[in-house]
Enzyme design. Structure first.
Site, PDB file in Angstrom:
ATOM      1  NE  ARG A 121      -3.190   2.515   2.820  1.00 50.98           N
ATOM      2  CZ  ARG A 121      -3.052   3.273   3.914  1.00 50.98           C
ATOM      3  NH1 ARG A 121      -2.399   2.837   4.971  1.00 50.98           N
ATOM      4  NH2 ARG A 121      -3.578   4.468   3.958  1.00 50.98           N
ATOM      5  CG  HIS A 147      -0.665   8.843   3.724  1.00 48.49           C
ATOM      6  ND1 HIS A 147      -0.866   7.495   3.898  1.00 48.49           N
ATOM      7  CD2 HIS A 147      -0.280   9.309   4.925  1.00 48.49           C
ATOM      8  CE1 HIS A 147      -0.601   7.163   5.161  1.00 48.49           C
ATOM      9  NE2 HIS A 147      -0.240   8.247   5.805  1.00 48.49           N
ATOM     10  CD  GLU A 169      -4.413   7.347  10.236  1.00 51.55           C
ATOM     11  OE1 GLU A 169      -3.971   8.393  10.733  1.00 51.55           O
ATOM     12  OE2 GLU A 169      -4.046   6.212  10.599  1.00 51.55           O
ATOM     13  CG  ASN A 192      -4.876   3.189   8.806  1.00 51.77           C
ATOM     14  OD1 ASN A 192      -5.068   2.253   8.031  1.00 51.77           O
ATOM     15  ND2 ASN A 192      -4.390   4.348   8.398  1.00 51.77           N
ATOM     16  CE1 TYR A 219       0.462   2.219  13.521  1.00 48.29           C
ATOM     17  CE2 TYR A 219      -1.511   3.379  12.813  1.00 48.29           C
ATOM     18  CZ  TYR A 219      -0.267   2.839  12.533  1.00 48.29           C
ATOM     19  OH  TYR A 219       0.243   2.916  11.263  1.00 48.29           O
ATOM     20  CD  GLU A 269      -1.302   3.674   8.220  1.00 48.68           C
ATOM     21  OE1 GLU A 269      -1.018   4.074   9.368  1.00 48.68           O
ATOM     22  OE2 GLU A 269      -1.467   4.439   7.255  1.00 48.68           O
TER      23      GLU A 269
HETATM   24  C1  FCB Z   1      -0.798   6.751  11.001  1.00 48.77           C
HETATM   25  C2  FCB Z   1      -0.427   7.368   9.669  1.00 48.77           C
HETATM   26  C3  FCB Z   1       0.912   6.910   9.142  1.00 48.77           C
HETATM   27  C4  FCB Z   1       1.940   6.763  10.243  1.00 48.77           C
HETATM   28  C5  FCB Z   1       1.391   5.938  11.370  1.00 48.77           C
HETATM   29  C6  FCB Z   1       2.371   5.695  12.483  1.00 48.77           C
HETATM   30  O1  FCB Z   1      -1.678   7.597  11.662  1.00 48.77           O
HETATM   31  O2  FCB Z   1      -1.399   7.068   8.710  1.00 48.77           O
HETATM   32  O3  FCB Z   1       1.311   7.807   8.142  1.00 48.77           O
HETATM   33  O4  FCB Z   1       2.337   8.017  10.655  1.00 48.77           O
HETATM   34  O5  FCB Z   1       0.238   6.555  11.898  1.00 48.77           O
END
Ligand code: FCB
Length: 452
Positions: free
Chosen positions: A86, A130, A175, A301, A303, A360
């Site tokens: 991607r 992006h 995002e 995405n 985290y 992500e």
């Molecule tokens: C996300 C972003 C990516 C990167 C990661 C750690 O929010 O999409 O570009 O910065 O975090």
């Protein structure tokens, strides 16, 4: 001690043979060559030069020099067993002023990149935006200007026309909430605005621009699969007090559902609307109900877990961040793999997307190349293994997840954190551009190849 299976073979068995294991990256974070071959300036070129905007004043001028080293990088992706990559197209590289004249040399770069990926058996997943907006468009109001809907459609039509004969997998935005809110209300991403009504206009225009881009792709690429990458981290109230519970519900509606509800044809969510209105974010803003997203798949995405604590009963008078005493990454993000499973299950129940791709997921740690020449990033391997396992749990619970893209292939320019945060499964020495596969990269290679 945390219980998790790191055996890639055991994990791979929980996924179907056609599951896509990939990597994700973005143009400004890796390409460099910022002033080369006719590329125009982006808002990140401008913003990263504002004193104090990035750590050490870092910029993406050189980044990972991927613009010149993409062949080596594609080889790495293939060696690491991935079946998908991607990446994003830099709008100012292909249309330097944002509208009008096309920069052929810029288009040619993506042409070569796509060919190289296909020749290596890697499926390109092309993301159109992006965050690196042409500066020339920012000078005309950027995403706060309604005209962006047409500008974005024209840019999309150019890219779809040039690459749509080979690229079937598309994404419009990365995002949109981060771009709208962090960049236009909090001021910590380019263009660095601090004005909520502007941020709300940006969000509205993103949703409309998404719809016009989808139409442009469908017109040029009949077999296209189109998605968008939404960042949904798990939102949890800090305590079970009424104020905290209400704050968490309002935050998640005002931020995540603000994009998801319209994309799935429901218009803006009422809880979020009330919260934004009460906080004064909509003063002078005319919102029009955005068209539905017409999505073939949803990109997620994910985290961390964000804990929300109310300072008062007023909307947006909240603290959002990691709870205390929890396991953290080098970003200070709360490691919560069960949150990924829960978010996938909740999204599926709420929106029934045809497919979900984890677009992500990854973690920053303080990696060093050790005297044996290797990077022993066991913390990252553990993070990945536990999150992949959570995806397996969601799959077993019936969520139609079809792919997982690790963020990221290479250590790269981490926005306002510059080069101080390393997310790569491959280490980059930024003084020599030398790439070293980390232990986590070797682990991922086993996972991805066992999965074939
Ligand atoms: C996300 C972003 C990516 C990167 C990661 C750690 O929010 O999409 O570009 O910065 O975090």
């Amino acid at each position: 001690m945390n219980e998790f299976a790191t055996s890639p073979a055991d994990l791979a068995r929980r996924f179907p043979a056609d599951f896509e294991w990939g990597f994700a990256a973005s143009a400004y974070q890796v390409e460099g060559a910022a002033a080369q071959d006719g590329r125009g300036a982006s808002i990140w070129d401008t913003f990263s030069r504002v004193p104090g905007a990035t750590i050490n004043g870092d910029t993406g001028d050189v980044a990972c020099d991927h613009y010149h080293r993409f062949r080596e990088d594609v080889r790495l992706i293939a060696e690491l067993g991935a079946s998908a990559y991607r990446f994003s197209v830099s709008w100012p590289r292909v249309i330097p002023a944002g509208t009008g004249a096309v920069n052929r040399r810029g288009v040619d770069f993506y042409d070569r990149l796509v060919d190289e990926l296909l020749a290596a058996g890697i499926k390109p997943l092309l993301n159109l935006f992006h965050w690196d907006l042409p500066q020339a468009l920012q000078d005309r109001g950027g995403f706060a200007n309604r005209e962006i809907r047409g500008w974005f459609a024209d840019y999309t039509a150019l890219v779809a026309g040039a690459l749509g004969d080979r690229v079937t997998d598309w994404m419009t935005f990365n995002e949109p909430a981060v771009f709208a809110f962090l960049a236009h209300a909090d001021g910590i991403h380019a263009p660095g605005a601090r004005d909520w009504p502007t941020a709300m206009r940006v969000a509205d225009n993103e949703l409309h621009a998404h719809a016009s881009a989808v139409a442009a792709i469908r017109a040029a690429v009949p077999n296209a699969r189109i998605g968008v990458a939404i960042d949904v981290n798990q939102v949890a109230p800090a305590t079970d007090s009424d104020d905290d519970v209400q704050a968490a519900a309002q935050w998640s509606s005002a931020r995540d559902a603000w994009f998801l509800d319209p994309l799935f044809g429901r218009g803006y969510p009422s809880v979020g609307l009330e919260a934004h209105r009460a906080a004064g974010h909509l003063e002078g803003v005319e919102l029009s109900t955005p068209p539905s997203g017409d999505l073939d798949y949803l990109g997620l995405n994910y985290y961390r877990r964000d804990t929300v604590r109310a300072r008062s009963d007023r909307p947006f008078d909240w603290e959002v961040g990691a709870a205390s005493g929890v396991e953290l990454t080098d970003m200070g993000w709360h490691v919560a793999p069960d949150g990924l499973r829960d978010v996938l299950v909740d999204l599926n129940r709420e929106y029934s997307a045809k497919e979900i791709v984890v677009s992500e997921n990854g973690a920053a740690y303080r990696d060093v190349v050790e005297s044996d020449g290797r990077v022993h990033d066991g913390d990252r391997t553990a993070y990945l293994a536990r999150h992949v396992s959570a995806v397996g749990d969601a799959l077993a619970a019936g969520v139609p997840v079809t792919g997982y893209m690790a963020w990221s292939l290479l250590d790269n320019f981490e926005w306002s954190f510059g080069y101080s945060k390393r997310f790569g499964l491959v280490h980059v020495d930024f003084s020599t551009q030398r790439r070293t596969v980390k232990d986590s990269g070797k682990w991922y290679q086993n996972l991805a190849s066992n999965g074939r």
